[in-house]
Design a protein around this motif. Structure first.
Motif, PDB file in Angstrom:
ATOM      1  N   SER A   1       0.839  -1.177   0.000  1.00 15.83           N
ATOM      2  CA  SER A   1       0.000   0.000   0.000  1.00 15.83           C
ATOM      3  C   SER A   1       0.891   1.250   0.000  1.00 15.83           C
ATOM      4  N   TYR A   2       1.177   1.756  -1.199  1.00 13.36           N
ATOM      5  CA  TYR A   2       2.015   2.951  -1.327  1.00 13.36           C
ATOM      6  C   TYR A   2       1.159   4.200  -1.280  1.00 13.36           C
ATOM      7  N   PRO A   3       1.665   5.344  -0.905  1.00  5.78           N
ATOM      8  CA  PRO A   3       3.064   5.591  -0.580  1.00  5.78           C
ATOM      9  C   PRO A   3       3.466   5.141   0.841  1.00  5.78           C
ATOM     10  N   LEU A   4       4.734   4.755   0.965  1.00  5.68           N
ATOM     11  CA  LEU A   4       5.371   4.529   2.265  1.00  5.68           C
ATOM     12  C   LEU A   4       6.389   5.644   2.443  1.00  5.68           C
ATOM     13  N   TRP A   5       6.544   6.115   3.656  1.00  4.97           N
ATOM     14  CA  TRP A   5       7.452   7.247   3.896  1.00  4.97           C
ATOM     15  C   TRP A   5       8.554   6.848   4.861  1.00  4.97           C
ATOM     16  N   LEU A   6       9.744   7.254   4.537  1.00  2.00           N
ATOM     17  CA  LEU A   6      10.914   6.909   5.346  1.00  2.00           C
ATOM     18  C   LEU A   6      10.834   7.539   6.730  1.00  2.00           C
ATOM     19  N   ASP A   7      10.330   8.743   6.778  1.00  2.00           N
ATOM     20  CA  ASP A   7      10.337   9.541   8.011  1.00  2.00           C
ATOM     21  C   ASP A   7       9.084  10.401   7.925  1.00  2.00           C
ATOM     22  N   TYR A   8       8.222  10.271   8.908  1.00  6.71           N
ATOM     23  CA  TYR A   8       6.968  11.027   8.839  1.00  6.71           C
ATOM     24  C   TYR A   8       7.096  12.437   9.386  1.00  6.71           C
ATOM     25  N   GLY A   9       8.263  12.738   9.980  1.00  7.22           N
ATOM     26  CA  GLY A   9       8.507  14.087  10.468  1.00  7.22           C
ATOM     27  C   GLY A   9       8.614  15.053   9.292  1.00  7.22           C
ATOM     28  N   ARG A  10       8.658  16.325   9.622  1.00  4.24           N
ATOM     29  CA  ARG A  10       8.646  17.354   8.571  1.00  4.24           C
ATOM     30  C   ARG A  10      10.040  17.652   8.025  1.00  4.24           C
ATOM     31  N   ASP A  11      11.073  17.179   8.739  1.00  2.00           N
ATOM     32  CA  ASP A  11      12.415  17.676   8.411  1.00  2.00           C
ATOM     33  C   ASP A  11      13.438  16.587   8.114  1.00  2.00           C
ATOM     34  N   ASN A  12      13.147  15.801   7.121  1.00  2.00           N
ATOM     35  CA  ASN A  12      14.136  14.848   6.613  1.00  2.00           C
ATOM     36  C   ASN A  12      13.872  14.711   5.131  1.00  2.00           C
ATOM     37  N   TYR A  13      14.679  15.401   4.325  1.00  2.00           N
ATOM     38  CA  TYR A  13      14.403  15.439   2.885  1.00  2.00           C
ATOM     39  C   TYR A  13      15.653  15.150   2.060  1.00  2.00           C
ATOM     40  N   ALA A  14      15.411  14.630   0.861  1.00  2.00           N
ATOM     41  CA  ALA A  14      16.462  14.476  -0.161  1.00  2.00           C
ATOM     42  C   ALA A  14      17.584  13.554   0.290  1.00  2.00           C
ATOM     43  N   GLY A  15      17.320  12.717   1.298  1.00  2.00           N
ATOM     44  CA  GLY A  15      18.356  11.823   1.808  1.00  2.00           C
ATOM     45  C   GLY A  15      18.615  10.673   0.856  1.00  2.00           C
ATOM     46  N   VAL A  16      19.869  10.287   0.758  1.00  2.00           N
ATOM     47  CA  VAL A  16      20.284   9.138  -0.051  1.00  2.00           C
ATOM     48  C   VAL A  16      21.386   8.394   0.712  1.00  2.00           C
ATOM     49  N   THR A  17      21.935   7.334   0.102  1.00  2.00           N
ATOM     50  CA  THR A  17      22.865   6.470   0.841  1.00  2.00           C
ATOM     51  C   THR A  17      24.297   6.552   0.285  1.00  2.00           C
ATOM     52  N   TRP A  18      25.242   6.152   1.125  1.00  2.00           N
ATOM     53  CA  TRP A  18      26.658   6.167   0.754  1.00  2.00           C
ATOM     54  C   TRP A  18      26.985   5.076  -0.234  1.00  2.00           C
ATOM     55  N   SER A  19      27.853   5.386  -1.173  1.00  2.00           N
ATOM     56  CA  SER A  19      28.327   4.356  -2.089  1.00  2.00           C
ATOM     57  C   SER A  19      29.728   3.915  -1.687  1.00  2.00           C
ATOM     58  N   ASN A  20      30.108   2.737  -2.166  1.00  2.00           N
ATOM     59  CA  ASN A  20      31.449   2.170  -1.969  1.00  2.00           C
ATOM     60  C   ASN A  20      31.760   1.836  -0.508  1.00  2.00           C
ATOM     61  N   VAL A  21      30.747   1.658   0.315  1.00  2.00           N
ATOM     62  CA  VAL A  21      30.996   1.237   1.708  1.00  2.00           C
ATOM     63  C   VAL A  21      31.505  -0.206   1.651  1.00  2.00           C
ATOM     64  N   PRO A  22      32.654  -0.506   2.292  1.00  2.17           N
ATOM     65  CA  PRO A  22      33.233  -1.847   2.157  1.00  2.17           C
ATOM     66  C   PRO A  22      32.302  -2.941   2.690  1.00  2.17           C
ATOM     67  N   ALA A  23      32.390  -4.113   2.074  1.00  7.59           N
ATOM     68  CA  ALA A  23      31.560  -5.249   2.479  1.00  7.59           C
ATOM     69  C   ALA A  23      31.820  -5.619   3.935  1.00  7.59           C
ATOM     70  N   THR A  24      33.033  -5.378   4.418  1.00  8.65           N
ATOM     71  CA  THR A  24      33.344  -5.675   5.824  1.00  8.65           C
ATOM     72  C   THR A  24      32.515  -4.807   6.762  1.00  8.65           C
ATOM     73  N   ASP A  25      32.100  -3.650   6.311  1.00 10.17           N
ATOM     74  CA  ASP A  25      31.188  -2.801   7.089  1.00 10.17           C
ATOM     75  C   ASP A  25      29.756  -3.294   6.854  1.00 10.17           C
TER      76      ASP A  25
END
Ligand code: FRU
Length: 484
Positions: free
Chosen positions: A251-275
């Protein structure tokens, strides 16, 4: 010649300058960009205006950290050119030298925002200190699409290609490339699915494991059209085969954070597999009022760095987010407020002056058990009568935040009515609240429900008050840590 942010001296006494969240020393910041790990260092670039504390003249600012907690200021790296301003984008490490810039080059892929929005690339051979723009820019254009931006690129090993997710008005278009320079359209996703109350921006497609199986998650930021107004980040869970993203039936939409102040967030690339972690950071503001928040020399902060996981909340899968464990290194003295039970009275449970010498930066943790699904609340308050209140309503499966009286007045959109999140009722809730001088980040049940909300109180909150609709409430291990 404009000063580099790193040359400004500032002190943390500035009223709303966070003590442990990243802020530019001087100037305006919005989206996190180009997050990439290289040789023990987490790089964070960001949408940056070095000329003033409002949006405009977009550059890529730069900061680095070894622990995702302490950030070192670096000079900005990308400045506007004849193709336009430098809008949001990503960075990858080209281990196999597919682009020919050099083995292990850091390659930034970003939007050139001029008369048209096009995608450009630049490379760094000195570990992200300086970048050279590719002379063949732009590398991706479209004659028809006006909102055509925010490329997020990763290496998709099974199909041996770079895959770009790109925001294309109100869909995400995927492109593939062997060399980061020539891109072919793979597919388009999103028509008729999810939130469409505004333009789609800042996508991110990445795998997460659930019960030993790989699932693909697609983040799409949207402005406006968030669940509580303004800008917010929605996501889809599904599968990606190197060409097409197929969402699971949910049932979309699903929201990462329902607060008003978390926008345009994305994730790190090239994080080692050991992490092995999927690491995230977001911009802790909202386009509804971002340009008017009551700070002077700078505007906006990032959220704390967070880890993303897929979990089942009892009803369906969700992307849970929690602060990275490194954040615990900020904990200074702990104040144990202990256990409390309230039985059949109408008195609140109140902790006054719960953190002496409170500088406005602390972390609060506790477990709370209501009587069945009775609603209960907790609030932070100060002597000026300013308060932010968290209301858990198990019967209505809602967790609401009321910050309408939390702050000095600066914009009518900020003092909105209840900020609501869906919440599956549980017997007990574990609560973790990170407070800084101008923000609150709430994580319930290990990040199953998250609410990030900025606050601008005229003085620090120093009273904690619990209340219930009915008589009974049990609190366990109420603990406050001073942070920094
Ligand atoms: C999202 C956004 C992006 C764009 C950038 C411009 O907040 O609008 O789509 O690239 O900000 O600063």
């Amino acid at each position: 010649e404009i000063k580099q942010s790193a040359e400004y001296n500032f002190n943390y006494n500035e009223k709303y300058r966070p003590l442990y969240h990243f802020t530019p020393q001087y100037g305006w910041m919005n989206d996190p960009n180009g997050m990439v790990y290289l040789d023990g260092v987490f790089h964070l670039f960001y949408q940056y205006n070095p000329y003033g504390a409002r949006w405009g003249n977009m550059h890529w600012g730069h900061t680095v950290s070894k622990d995702l907690v302490n950030w070192e200021y670096k000079p900005y790296v990308l400045v506007p050119d004849k193709l336009g301003a430098i809008f949001s984008g990503s960075a990858v490490i080209d281990h196999e030298n597919t682009a020919g810039f050099g083995k292990g080059a850091m390659v930034a892929i970003f939007t050139s925002a001029g008369e048209r929005q096009t995608q450009s690339i630049a490379y760094s051979l000195d570990g992200g200190k300086t970048f050279t723009k590719y002379e063949g820019n732009p590398v991706l254009t479209d004659a028809n699409i006006i909102d055509f931006r925010d490329p997020k690129v990763f290496w998709h090993a099974p199909s041996k290609q770079w895959v770009m997710s790109l925001a294309t008005t109100q869909t995400i278009t995927f492109y593939g490339s062997k060399n980061l320079k020539e891109w072919t359209r793979l597919s388009e996703f999103g028509e008729g699915l999810g939130g469409h109350g505004g333009v789609w921006e800042c996508p991110d497609l990445f795998p997460l494991t659930y019960e030993g199986k790989t699932k693909w998650v697609l983040f799409v930021s949207i402005n406006p059209g968030g669940p509580n107004g303004g800008s917010a980040t929605q996501y889809f869970i599904g599968n990606f085969d190197g060409k097409t993203f197929t969402p699971d039936t949910m049932s979309y939409p699903l929201w990462l954070d329902y607060g008003r102040d978390n926008y345009a967030g994305v994730t790190w690339s090239n994080v080692p597999a050991t992490d092995g972690r999927r690491l995230f950071i977001g911009w802790m503001s909202n386009w509804d009022y971002a340009n008017e928040t009551p700070t002077q020399n700078f505007r906006s902060a990032m959220t704390v760095a967070r880890v993303l996981r897929l979990v089942h909340n009892g009803e369906h899968l969700v992307v849970a987010s929690e602060p990275v464990k490194e954040l615990e290194s900020l904990r200074r003295e702990a104040v144990l407020l202990g256990d409390k039970t309230r039985t059949n009275t109408s008195d609140a449970i109140t902790f006054e002056n719960f953190l002496p010498n409170n500088q406005g930066a602390y972390e609060l943790t506790f477990t709370v058990t209501p009587n069945e699904t009775d609603s209960f609340s907790f609030a932070l308050e100060n002597a000026k009568g300013e308060t932010i209140k968290y209301l858990f309503d198990g019967a209505n499966k809602t967790l609401s935040v009321d910050r309408s009286k939390s702050s000095v007045a600066f914009n009518a959109n900020f003092a909105e009515t209840l900020i609501k999140a869906p919440m599956v009722a549980k017997k007990s809730y574990t609560v973790r609240l990170l407070v800084d001088k101008s923000s609150t980040e709430l994580f319930v049940n290990n990040g199953e429900v998250v609410q990030t909300n900025a606050v601008f109180p005229s003085e620090v909150y120093n009273t904690l008050r619990f209340n219930t609709s009915k008589g009974t409430l049990t609190l366990n291990n109420v603990t406050v840590y001073k942070l920094k």
